[in-house]
Design an enzyme around this catalytic site. Structure first.
Site, PDB file in Angstrom:
ATOM      1  CB  CYS A   1      -0.867   0.009   1.266  1.00  0.00           C
ATOM      2  SG  CYS A   1      -1.873   1.495   1.454  1.00  0.00           S
TER       3      CYS A   1
ATOM      4  CD  GLN B   1     -11.405  -2.899  -0.035  1.00  0.00           C
ATOM      5  OE1 GLN B   1     -11.534  -4.056  -0.411  1.00  0.00           O
ATOM      6  NE2 GLN B   1     -10.269  -2.218  -0.130  1.00  0.00           N
TER       7      GLN B   1
ATOM      8  CB  SER C   1      -6.770  -4.059  -1.129  1.00  0.00           C
ATOM      9  OG  SER C   1      -7.672  -3.023  -1.464  1.00  0.00           O
TER      10      SER C   1
ATOM     11  CG  HIS D   1      -5.391  -5.444   4.737  1.00  0.00           C
ATOM     12  ND1 HIS D   1      -5.158  -4.188   4.219  1.00  0.00           N
ATOM     13  CD2 HIS D   1      -6.294  -6.021   3.896  1.00  0.00           C
ATOM     14  CE1 HIS D   1      -5.872  -4.014   3.115  1.00  0.00           C
ATOM     15  NE2 HIS D   1      -6.574  -5.097   2.889  1.00  0.00           N
TER      16      HIS D   1
HETATM   17  N1  LIG Z   1      -7.962   7.394   3.841  1.00  0.00           N
HETATM   18  C1  LIG Z   1      -8.830   7.097   2.876  1.00  0.00           C
HETATM   19  N2  LIG Z   1     -10.120   7.236   3.053  1.00  0.00           N
HETATM   20  N3  LIG Z   1      -8.336   6.650   1.685  1.00  0.00           N
HETATM   21  C2  LIG Z   1      -9.186   5.954   0.726  1.00  0.00           C
HETATM   22  C3  LIG Z   1      -9.315   4.528   1.224  1.00  0.00           C
HETATM   23  C4  LIG Z   1     -10.072   3.704   0.193  1.00  0.00           C
HETATM   24  C5  LIG Z   1     -10.441   2.349   0.822  1.00  0.00           C
HETATM   25  N4  LIG Z   1      -9.247   1.515   0.955  1.00  0.00           N
HETATM   26  C6  LIG Z   1      -9.349   0.368   1.690  1.00  0.00           C
HETATM   27  O1  LIG Z   1     -10.389   0.000   2.200  1.00  0.00           O
HETATM   28  C7  LIG Z   1      -8.080  -0.460   1.880  1.00  0.00           C
HETATM   29  C8  LIG Z   1      -7.819  -0.632   3.379  1.00  0.00           C
HETATM   30  C9  LIG Z   1      -6.838   0.460   3.737  1.00  0.00           C
HETATM   31  C10 LIG Z   1      -6.062   0.809   2.444  1.00  0.00           C
HETATM   32  C11 LIG Z   1      -6.863   0.187   1.350  1.00  0.00           C
HETATM   33  C12 LIG Z   1      -6.564   0.072   0.015  1.00  0.00           C
HETATM   34  C13 LIG Z   1      -5.513   0.751  -0.775  1.00  0.00           C
HETATM   35  C14 LIG Z   1      -4.469  -0.196  -1.368  1.00  0.00           C
HETATM   36  O2  LIG Z   1      -5.133  -1.185  -2.101  1.00  0.00           O
HETATM   37  P1  LIG Z   1      -5.721  -0.907  -3.575  1.00  0.00           P
HETATM   38  O3  LIG Z   1      -6.596   0.319  -3.503  1.00  0.00           O
HETATM   39  O4  LIG Z   1      -4.535  -0.766  -4.527  1.00  0.00           O
HETATM   40  O5  LIG Z   1      -6.514  -2.173  -3.836  1.00  0.00           O
HETATM   41  N5  LIG Z   1      -4.859   1.845  -0.168  1.00  0.00           N
HETATM   42  C15 LIG Z   1      -5.528   3.025  -0.115  1.00  0.00           C
HETATM   43  O6  LIG Z   1      -6.720   3.143  -0.323  1.00  0.00           O
HETATM   44  C16 LIG Z   1      -4.675   4.229   0.241  1.00  0.00           C
HETATM   45  N6  LIG Z   1      -5.312   5.440  -0.278  1.00  0.00           N
HETATM   46  C17 LIG Z   1      -4.605   4.288   1.761  1.00  0.00           C
HETATM   47  C18 LIG Z   1      -3.801   5.470   2.221  1.00  0.00           C
HETATM   48  C19 LIG Z   1      -2.482   5.633   1.749  1.00  0.00           C
HETATM   49  C20 LIG Z   1      -1.738   6.713   2.203  1.00  0.00           C
HETATM   50  C21 LIG Z   1      -2.303   7.623   3.100  1.00  0.00           C
HETATM   51  C22 LIG Z   1      -3.619   7.439   3.560  1.00  0.00           C
HETATM   52  C23 LIG Z   1      -4.374   6.357   3.112  1.00  0.00           C
HETATM   53  C24 LIG Z   1     -11.484   1.664  -0.002  1.00  0.00           C
HETATM   54  N7  LIG Z   1     -12.735   1.946   0.326  1.00  0.00           N
HETATM   55  O7  LIG Z   1     -11.146   0.910  -0.893  1.00  0.00           O
END
Ligand SMILES: N=C(N)NCCC[C@H](NC(=O)[C@@H]1CCC/C1=C\[C@H](COP(=O)(O)O)NC(=O)[C@@H](N)Cc1ccccc1)C(N)=O
Length: 157
Positions: free
Chosen positions: A107, A125, A148, A151
């Site tokens: 991530c 999620q 994703s 974790h």
């Molecule tokens: N802070 C928020 N609101 N950012 C939006 C979150 C979106 C959310 N993400 C998830 O649920 C999973 C669990 C945690 C990370 C994550 C997935 C992905 C990696 O997976 P991929 O999308 O390639 O499948 N990393 C992210 O999203 C990153 N922006 C997290 C982040 C990174 C740096 C600083 C803050 C947050 C979703 N509804 O899909």
């Protein structure tokens, strides 16, 4: 803790809560007269959490690529085995989740030692949200699966 007819709304622009009166359609930044401040603060405190995570993706991940590897071709079983080895080292105190996430997490939060910052319900999620809100501050989750990948989550606030 709000007087009847009032609800809390999230202002996107100012990234803070405001208070809205359903009948008068009035909105105000400060809690309306008659608000039980202690109850309001308790409600707001349990509405958001801060967490760090270590994500290991696999070939069935919704986006099988990351800053550290593109494409990601490992199987889900292998991803789980890798995460289990990290989990063991964290649980026996050899390494912290942050140290491992910095180099191993698939991530972009790896650049922030896995820190995701504060978030509320409805942002992550479902399985990730559920697992994080079930943790006490300082606790480490078991292995959590999302679209994703897999974790480990540490609640930090
Ligand atoms: N802070 C928020 N609101 N950012 C939006 C979150 C979106 C959310 N993400 C998830 O649920 C999973 C669990 C945690 C990370 C994550 C997935 C992905 C990696 O997976 P991929 O999308 O390639 O499948 N990393 C992210 O999203 C990153 N922006 C997290 C982040 C990174 C740096 C600083 C803050 C947050 C979703 N509804 O899909």
């Amino acid at each position: 803790g709000l007087p009847s007819g009032w609800t809390i709304k999230k202002s996107r622009s100012r990234n803070r809560n405001y208070y809205f009166n359903e009948s008068t359609k009035e909105s105000v930044w400060e809690p309306p007269v008659g608000t039980n401040i202690q109850k309001l603060e308790a409600f707001e405190a349990q509405s958001k959490v801060k967490a760090s995570h270590l994500l290991i993706k696999h070939r069935d991940s919704r986006r099988p690529a990351s800053w550290r590897e593109d494409p990601i071709t490992r199987s889900k079983e292998d991803a789980i085995e890798i995460l289990k080895s990290h989990q063991k080292r964290i649980l026996n105190g050899e390494q912290t989740l942050s140290e491992i996430a910095s180099t191993e997490s698939d991530c972009s939060s790896a650049k922030r030692k896995g820190d995701l910052g504060w978030f509320e319900r409805g942002q992550m999620q479902p399985s990730f949200e559920q697992a994080t809100f079930a943790l006490k501050v300082g606790e480490l989750s078991d292995i959590v699966e999302t679209d994703s990948g897999v974790h480990l989550i540490e609640r930090t606030g």
